[in-house]
Design a protein around this motif. Structure first.
Motif, PDB file in Angstrom:
ATOM      1  N   LEU A  23      -1.678   8.549  14.806  1.00 54.49           N
ATOM      2  CA  LEU A  23      -2.080   7.996  13.525  1.00 54.49           C
ATOM      3  C   LEU A  23      -3.216   8.793  12.891  1.00 54.49           C
ATOM      4  N   PRO A  24      -3.433   8.628  11.576  1.00 55.52           N
ATOM      5  CA  PRO A  24      -4.551   9.305  10.892  1.00 55.52           C
ATOM      6  C   PRO A  24      -5.895   8.899  11.473  1.00 55.52           C
ATOM      7  N   TRP A  25      -6.894   9.747  11.247  1.00 55.86           N
ATOM      8  CA  TRP A  25      -8.188   9.544  11.907  1.00 55.86           C
ATOM      9  C   TRP A  25      -8.869   8.244  11.484  1.00 55.86           C
ATOM     10  N   MET A  26      -8.650   7.777  10.255  1.00 53.52           N
ATOM     11  CA  MET A  26      -9.239   6.497   9.842  1.00 53.52           C
ATOM     12  C   MET A  26      -8.691   5.346  10.680  1.00 53.52           C
TER      13      MET A  26
ATOM     14  N   LEU B 135      -7.211  -3.233   7.020  1.00 48.83           N
ATOM     15  CA  LEU B 135      -6.595  -3.003   5.712  1.00 48.83           C
ATOM     16  C   LEU B 135      -7.193  -1.786   5.019  1.00 48.83           C
ATOM     17  N   LEU B 136      -8.515  -1.667   5.064  1.00 49.33           N
ATOM     18  CA  LEU B 136      -9.180  -0.526   4.430  1.00 49.33           C
ATOM     19  C   LEU B 136      -8.765   0.787   5.088  1.00 49.33           C
ATOM     20  N   SER B 137      -8.653   0.776   6.408  1.00 48.79           N
ATOM     21  CA  SER B 137      -8.263   2.008   7.097  1.00 48.79           C
ATOM     22  C   SER B 137      -6.829   2.399   6.735  1.00 48.79           C
ATOM     23  N   VAL B 138      -5.953   1.395   6.577  1.00 50.04           N
ATOM     24  CA  VAL B 138      -4.576   1.679   6.159  1.00 50.04           C
ATOM     25  C   VAL B 138      -4.550   2.198   4.732  1.00 50.04           C
ATOM     26  N   TRP B 139      -5.308   1.567   3.852  1.00 46.96           N
ATOM     27  CA  TRP B 139      -5.340   2.007   2.453  1.00 46.96           C
ATOM     28  C   TRP B 139      -5.869   3.435   2.332  1.00 46.96           C
ATOM     29  N   LEU B 140      -6.945   3.739   3.056  1.00 48.59           N
ATOM     30  CA  LEU B 140      -7.533   5.085   2.996  1.00 48.59           C
ATOM     31  C   LEU B 140      -6.615   6.118   3.641  1.00 48.59           C
ATOM     32  N   SER B 141      -5.802   5.690   4.603  1.00 44.45           N
ATOM     33  CA  SER B 141      -4.927   6.631   5.322  1.00 44.45           C
ATOM     34  C   SER B 141      -3.597   6.844   4.613  1.00 44.45           C
ATOM     35  N   TYR B 142      -3.057   5.766   3.995  1.00 42.35           N
ATOM     36  CA  TYR B 142      -1.694   5.831   3.468  1.00 42.35           C
ATOM     37  C   TYR B 142      -1.609   5.634   1.951  1.00 42.35           C
ATOM     38  N   GLY B 143      -2.651   5.054   1.378  1.00 47.34           N
ATOM     39  CA  GLY B 143      -2.524   4.658  -0.021  1.00 47.34           C
ATOM     40  C   GLY B 143      -3.189   5.578  -1.019  1.00 47.34           C
TER      41      GLY B 143
ATOM     42  N   ILE C  66       0.825  -1.209   0.000  1.00 49.38           N
ATOM     43  CA  ILE C  66       0.000   0.000   0.000  1.00 49.38           C
ATOM     44  C   ILE C  66       0.860   1.260   0.000  1.00 49.38           C
ATOM     45  N   ILE C  67       1.961   1.226   0.732  1.00 53.28           N
ATOM     46  CA  ILE C  67       2.789   2.436   0.842  1.00 53.28           C
ATOM     47  C   ILE C  67       3.959   2.424  -0.142  1.00 53.28           C
TER      48      ILE C  67
END
Length: 241
Positions: A192-195, A232-240, A26-27
């Motif tokens: 960390l990001p809000w998501m 996974l979705l929260s990481v993708w929305l925050s970092y990807g 993702i990153i």
């Protein structure tokens, strides 16, 4: 050929196999070498299972065949990956001390020990860096964050699962698990990001509510697929994005 000697029975490990790998993608920049890396990673995992079982049980006849089977499959893919990315040899050395911890607890037949769980979780989480490196990522700060996110998420999952199975009647352990997840929410709010904060809140609700529902082991396993997707979705929305 008995599948129980070839296929790991630790269902939660499949999420640990996949999630950190996807964190790294993702990153970074997904490319065909990620597929090669995942094949190697999967075969390493499938080979390590019978090795640890052999160390624990000393049943050479039963476990030698799967060790040789997966090892033989692994060699050409590993050589291919190393030719393309020689640095993978150095990165692979990081796994050896952690694997030795797992081997020790397998030998002493104490695989349920918390230190053993944490050693395994750190091993799987190292895949964040490897997948990131294969994708030629440049945001090392994000890679480090997601490495720790992976560790904290799976340690929390280990605590939560114990409240469903082995510690289901232990109220003190239940409160410890909930307290751990409260700390995860607070850490997410600070760093960390809000998501990611939202996903930490979802995991806190899981730790609070599910043990009270007396769900079965099977139901818990199925629900973990959903929670892994949430993370996974929260990481993708925050970092990807």
């Amino acid at each position: 050929m008995k599948l129980k000697y070839y296929i790991p029975n630790q269902h939660g490990a499949w999420a640990m196999l996949i999630v950190p790998f996807l964190f790294g993608m993702i990153i970074a920049e997904p490319n065909p070498q990620h597929l090669l890396l995942f094949v190697c990673w999967l075969l390493v995992y499938l080979m390590m299972f019978p090795i640890l079982q052999w160390i624990r049980t000393k049943k050479t006849i039963q476990y030698l065949s799967p060790i040789l089977f997966f090892g033989t499959l692994l060699v050409p893919f590993a050589i291919w990956l190393i030719v393309l990315r020689p640095k993978m040899i150095l990165i692979a050395l990081m796994f050896i001390p952690l694997f030795l911890v797992n081997a020790y607890f397998a030998k002493t037949k104490n695989e349920r020990a918390l230190i053993n769980d944490i050693a395994a979780i750190v091993q799987f989480s190292l895949m964040v860096f490897i997948s990131f490196e294969i994708g030629e990522g440049t945001n090392y700060s994000a890679a480090m964050e997601l490495f720790f996110v992976s560790i904290l998420y799976f340690v929390g999952t280990a605590f939560y699962v114990k409240t469903i199975i082995r510690e289901k009647n232990n109220r003190s352990f239940y409160y410890f698990s909930v307290g751990y997840h409260v700390c995860l929410v607070l850490l997410s709010m600070c760093f960390l990001p809000w998501m990611m904060v939202l996903s930490a809140c979802v995991l806190l609700i899981r730790a609070l509510w599910f043990p009270r529902m007396k769900i079965s082991v099977k139901q818990s396993g199925i629900s973990e697929i959903v929670f892994s997707i949430v993370v996974l979705l929260s990481v993708w929305l925050s970092y990807g994005i």
